[in-house]
Design a protein around this motif. Structure first.
Motif, short mmCIF file in Angstrom:
data_model
loop_
_atom_site.label_atom_id
_atom_site.label_comp_id
_atom_site.label_asym_id
_atom_site.label_seq_id
_atom_site.Cartn_x
_atom_site.Cartn_y
_atom_site.Cartn_z
N LEU A 49 51.90 92.22 48.46
CA LEU A 49 50.50 91.88 48.27
C LEU A 49 49.80 92.89 47.36
O LEU A 49 48.88 92.54 46.63
N SER A 56 52.36 84.92 38.78
CA SER A 56 52.43 85.32 40.19
C SER A 56 53.74 86.05 40.43
O SER A 56 54.80 85.57 40.01
N PRO A 80 58.44 89.30 52.38
CA PRO A 80 57.90 88.06 51.81
C PRO A 80 58.99 87.00 51.74
O PRO A 80 60.14 87.31 51.44
N ARG A 90 49.95 91.92 43.53
CA ARG A 90 49.22 90.78 42.99
C ARG A 90 48.11 91.23 42.05
O ARG A 90 47.46 92.25 42.30
N ALA A 105 53.53 85.60 52.57
CA ALA A 105 53.45 87.04 52.84
C ALA A 105 52.12 87.35 53.50
O ALA A 105 51.23 87.92 52.89
N ASN A 141 55.67 92.75 53.05
CA ASN A 141 54.49 91.97 52.67
C ASN A 141 53.40 92.85 52.09
O ASN A 141 52.75 92.49 51.11
N SER A 142 53.17 94.02 52.69
CA SER A 142 52.10 94.88 52.19
C SER A 142 52.39 95.36 50.77
O SER A 142 51.51 95.41 49.93
N GLN A 168 44.54 91.64 40.71
CA GLN A 168 43.25 91.63 41.39
C GLN A 168 42.17 91.25 40.37
O GLN A 168 42.01 91.93 39.37
N ASP A 214 49.14 89.01 55.26
CA ASP A 214 48.76 90.43 55.40
C ASP A 214 48.70 90.85 56.86
O ASP A 214 48.68 92.04 57.17
#
Length: 197
Positions: free
Chosen positions: A21, A85, A171, A24, A162, A17-18, A26, A164
């Motif tokens: 993320l 995405s 995910p 993504r 996912a 997940n980290s 920003q 944080d």
């Protein structure tokens, strides 16, 4: 408009997940810095047909309909994100493999009159649109109308889960909606891809 991590991180696959993320896009939180990008996006959408029909003017907003008749043919930009995405390939492939089974399940459900009648009859008072469709279905069923063939046009919506708070977890794709009516944006999806490129 966006800040990204290093180009090498965007080309590798996220397994946690980290990592996911971190891939993504920003966006700035300073809205004034986004205005010119929004204006450029709207112009691009108008020039490339990434639009939908404007909502009809309702009585509460427009008392004199004659003054807003042009709205009947007006279009608005389709809602889009500035960037695509990210979707982990492993989860995408799982969804693709699972979808034919879900399609078969939904097809079987659609042909189970007893189940549909017992499940949907209570919706009537809560959802006028579904109640009307259900009433049409019940009327056709009572008439014994034969269906020589059936085609389903469906859209399944998924989000990547996912959190944080679980940085070491993987995910996961989660189905959030199955549409049997709202699949009209299919014609826009290839244009959205062009927009993101």
């Amino acid at each position: 408009m966006t800040t990204s991590s290093s180009s090498s991180s965007s080309s590798r696959l996220a397994s946690t997940n980290s990592e996911f993320l971190a891939l993504r896009p920003q966006y700035t939180t300073d809205i004034s810095r986004l205005v010119r990008h929004v204006e450029a996006a709207v112009d691009w959408e108008a020039a490339h047909g990434l639009v939908l029909k404007a909502p009809r003017a309702n009585d509460q907003l427009f008392r004199d309909k004659s003054s807003v008749g042009w709205l009947e043919s007006a279009v608005i930009p389709a809602p889009v994100s500035f960037a695509p995405s990210p979707v982990p390939r492993r989860e995408f492939e799982k969804v693709v493999a699972l979808q034919p089974l879900l399609n078969q399940l939904f097809d079987k459900i659609s042909q189970d009159h007893e189940f549909l009648a017992s499940t949907l009859e209570s919706i009537g008072s809560a959802d006028e649109f579904t109640a009307k469709i259900f009433a049409m279905y019940m009327e056709l069923h009572s008439l014994g109308v034969a269906k020589p063939g059936v085609i389903g046009i469906h859209r399944s919506d998924y989000l990547i889960h996912a959190p944080d708070s679980e940085p070491d977890a993987s995910p996961k794709a989660k189905q959030v909606e199955f549409n049997t009516i709202a699949s009209s944006f299919a014609s826009l999806s290839s244009i959205v891809g062009d927009f993101h490129r």
